[in-house]
Design a protein around this motif. Structure first.
Motif, short mmCIF file in Angstrom:
data_model
loop_
_atom_site.label_atom_id
_atom_site.label_comp_id
_atom_site.label_asym_id
_atom_site.label_seq_id
_atom_site.Cartn_x
_atom_site.Cartn_y
_atom_site.Cartn_z
N ASP A 61 0.85 -1.20 0.00
CA ASP A 61 0.00 0.00 0.00
C ASP A 61 0.89 1.24 0.00
O ASP A 61 0.78 2.10 0.88
CB ASP A 61 -0.93 -0.02 1.22
N HIS A 104 -2.15 0.41 11.82
CA HIS A 104 -1.84 -0.96 11.41
C HIS A 104 -0.36 -1.10 11.13
O HIS A 104 0.34 -0.11 10.92
CB HIS A 104 -2.63 -1.33 10.15
N ASP A 201 -1.24 9.13 10.18
CA ASP A 201 -2.09 8.41 9.25
C ASP A 201 -3.30 7.81 9.97
O ASP A 201 -3.15 7.23 11.06
CB ASP A 201 -1.26 7.29 8.61
N GLU A 275 -4.57 13.06 10.16
CA GLU A 275 -5.49 12.69 9.10
C GLU A 275 -6.71 12.09 9.80
O GLU A 275 -6.68 10.95 10.25
CB GLU A 275 -4.87 11.64 8.16
N HIS A 336 -1.96 12.37 -2.03
CA HIS A 336 -1.66 11.11 -2.73
C HIS A 336 -2.85 10.16 -2.77
O HIS A 336 -2.73 9.07 -3.31
CB HIS A 336 -0.48 10.44 -2.03
N ASP A 337 -3.96 10.53 -2.15
CA ASP A 337 -5.14 9.65 -2.10
C ASP A 337 -6.29 10.14 -2.96
O ASP A 337 -7.36 9.53 -2.95
CB ASP A 337 -5.67 9.57 -0.65
C1 GLC Z 1 -4.22 6.81 4.73
C2 GLC Z 1 -3.20 7.06 3.65
C3 GLC Z 1 -3.47 6.14 2.52
C4 GLC Z 1 -3.38 4.72 3.01
C5 GLC Z 1 -4.31 4.48 4.20
C6 GLC Z 1 -3.98 3.20 4.90
O1 GLC Z 1 -5.50 7.17 4.37
O2 GLC Z 1 -3.21 8.40 3.28
O3 GLC Z 1 -2.60 6.34 1.44
O4 GLC Z 1 -3.74 3.83 1.98
O5 GLC Z 1 -4.15 5.49 5.15
O6 GLC Z 1 -2.76 3.33 5.58
#
Ligand code: GLC
Ligand code: CA
Length: 535
Positions: A61, A104, A201, A275, A336-337
């Motif tokens: 990921d 995680h 995150d 976030e 980036h998302d």
């Molecule tokens: C956050 C990150 C994303 C990632 C997710 C799981 O939302 O910005 O890119 O896939 O967390 O870690």
């Protein structure tokens, strides 16, 4: 003006390490590639960089699957490269934020490997969420992964583990003392190495409730959580209020403890941004109470249409809500998302919106490439690597389009990003958008960003609240012009498709349509543009 603390009204440049610059020709960006180009970042006039993860990771990921949070993945370099990067950044007066991923680990982390071996009921399994199957063999509950498919995966002895994201990203159990102490160690590790703070995150996800219960509408809930699914807003809001794994009260105790660690670094002015995609919006302010974190992302602008009513509402709301806890908002148009802003709302519109938000109180985040006016990459399905594309069997295109490497120089792909084969192909059509061309063309988006950020530092940062002004136009047209005043600057954004003509007093400092505005003729605000006027 020098503001204290530095992060109060900062401009923060997000670097996705894999896509910034490749120093060794293997087709993937790396830490030495970033260090070698920090001078470019400095020329933008930003205060800090935020680095997406570069830790040891199988990269299922994009590195948000961390196998060792206190080491650098060989694809990006090693710990000395990280130290060099931080040192060089500080020489250039740039602060460095690392990305910490506490929801995680990767399934390749030694703890998860140990948990698999140790078996049910063991202390090793207690660091994650391992549960027995239901009597009929089904998973402990019906939650759906944010990347599609069930959020439970079964291991050999029949137990299931929880993963809100990919099956290679087992969720950590924050009721476990080891998990808490390990993350505190990781925070100190990077702070001792010199970083100035963290982007956290999935900051809203650490604590789970009601794991033993099914959710009444798990599919609806997972759609409600996706930015790319349209849904009636009442339906969405009702679903978001029912989510048992996000925004639970317990997360705030964790951040109170972290804040003490940050503050223990004293003069370093360590900061952290969460976030936290939460609902209702007032809940986001809890993350930035005085004894918690410093900033929380506002995601409204990542999906906002170029519409005056919508923008007025989200901007006003964000400023007002943050004020209730004495915090300032954050503004991000891309990351980036999500699709790049130029692709999502258009070239002119994205530049108009950028100039509008740069003038607002609070911190602005810029996703590397946004300053070039870069659109999303044009990818074939065979190029795509996002787990959401893979897990949804292609139904969700995923986020790779925004992650295509940056074009640096030259006339054809890979535009100086690498001497090898880039991990995602760069668009053939990007020859006018390279950093090299943008730097020499006075009318480029790059130079617009540089001018805007320098004027922001000179006239706007630290100059207090905004005051919305009546549109100087009357009738229907007035709704297509948003105007506010802040300090000595008036900011006009024309959202209509027509040039708007009226008398402006003052000096035009900047216009998002750049060359096409005649700076002597200060009576026209071009269609789809923002203009800054010095009164
Ligand atoms: C956050 C990150 C994303 C990632 C997710 C799981 O939302 O910005 O890119 O896939 O967390 O870690
Ligand atoms: Ca490389």
């Amino acid at each position: 003006m020098k503001l204290t603390p530095w992060w109060k009204e900062a401009v923060i440049y997000q670097i996705y390490p894999r896509s910034f610059n490749d120093s060794n020709g293997d087709g993937e960006g790396d830490l030495p590639g970033i260090t070698a180009h920090l001078e470019y970042v400095q020329t933008l006039g930003v205060d800090a960089i935020w680095l997406s993860p570069f830790y040891t990771s199988p990269n299922k990921d994009g590195g948000y699957d961390v196998a060792d949070p206190r080491d650098v993945d060989p694809r990006f370099g090693d710990l000395d490269d990280a130290k060099n990067l931080i040192k060089r950044a500080h020489e250039l007066n740039l602060r460095v934020l690392a990305d910490i991923v506490p929801n995680h680990f990767s399934d390749q982390h030694k703890w998860f490997q140990a948990a698999l071996k140790a078996g049910r009921g063991s202390p090793e399994r207690d660091r994650f969420h391992f549960y027995d199957a239901n009597p009929d063999g089904t998973p402990p509950n019906n939650w759906i992964s944010l990347f599609g498919g069930p959020s439970w995966t079964q291991v050999e002895d029949g137990q299931f583990y929880l993963h809100l994201f990919d099956s290679s990203q087992p969720d950590l159990n924050w009721d476990n003392a080891d998990v808490n102490s390990d993350f505190e160690e990781t925070l100190r590790f990077w702070l001792d190495l010199g970083v100035d703070g963290f982007r956290i995150d999935v900051a809203h996800g650490l604590v789970k409730e009601d794991i033993g219960k099914n959710h009444p509408d798990p599919t609806g809930l997972s759609n409600a959580l996706r930015l790319d699914v349209e849904m009636d807003s009442d339906v969405r809001n009702a679903l978001l209020e029912s989510v048992p794994y996000f925004d639970r009260q317990g997360v705030h105790e964790i951040y109170r403890r972290w804040r003490k660690i940050f503050d223990s670094y004293g003069d370093r002015e360590v900061m952290a941004v969460a976030e936290a995609w939460v609902h209702p919006p007032i809940n986001a302010t809890r993350y930035v109470r005085a004894d918690e974190l410093h900033q929380v992302f506002n995601f409204d602008l990542l999906t906002a249409p170029f519409n005056s009513v919508f923008l007025f509402d989200v901007i006003t709301r964000s400023i007002e809500l943050n004020a209730t806890v004495n915090a300032l908002p954050t503004w991000a148009l891309s990351n980036h998302d999500s699709p790049r802003v130029a692709s999502r709302i258009g070239d002119l519109e994205s530049q108009a919106l950028a100039l509008f938000v740069f003038a607002l109180p609070g911190s602005a985040y810029i996703f590397a490439g946004q300053e070039l006016g870069l659109p999303d990459g044009e990818l074939q399905n065979s190029d795509r690597q996002d787990p959401s594309f893979i897990r949804s069997k292609g139904a969700i295109k995923g986020r790779d389009g925004a992650r295509v490497p940056l074009p640096w120089s030259g006339e054809s792909p890979p535009f100086g990003f690498t001497t090898g084969k880039p991990w995602l192909p760069l668009n053939q059509s990007w020859s006018a958008l390279t950093i090299e061309k943008g730097s020499t063309n006075p009318d480029s988006v790059l130079n617009l960003y540089r001018k805007a950020l320098s004027l922001r530092a000179q006239f706007l940062a630290g100059s207090g609240e905004i005051q919305w002004l009546e549109s100087p136009l009357h009738g229907t047209k007035s709704s297509e012009l948003l105007v506010f005043k802040r300090g000595a600057i008036s900011v006009f954004m024309n959202l209509s498709h027509n040039d708007l003509v009226f008398d402006l007093s003052g000096q035009v400092l900047l216009s998002s349509t750049n060359g096409s505005l005649n700076l002597n003729d200060n009576s026209v605000i071009p269609a789809r543009s923002t203009v800054w006027i010095l009164n």
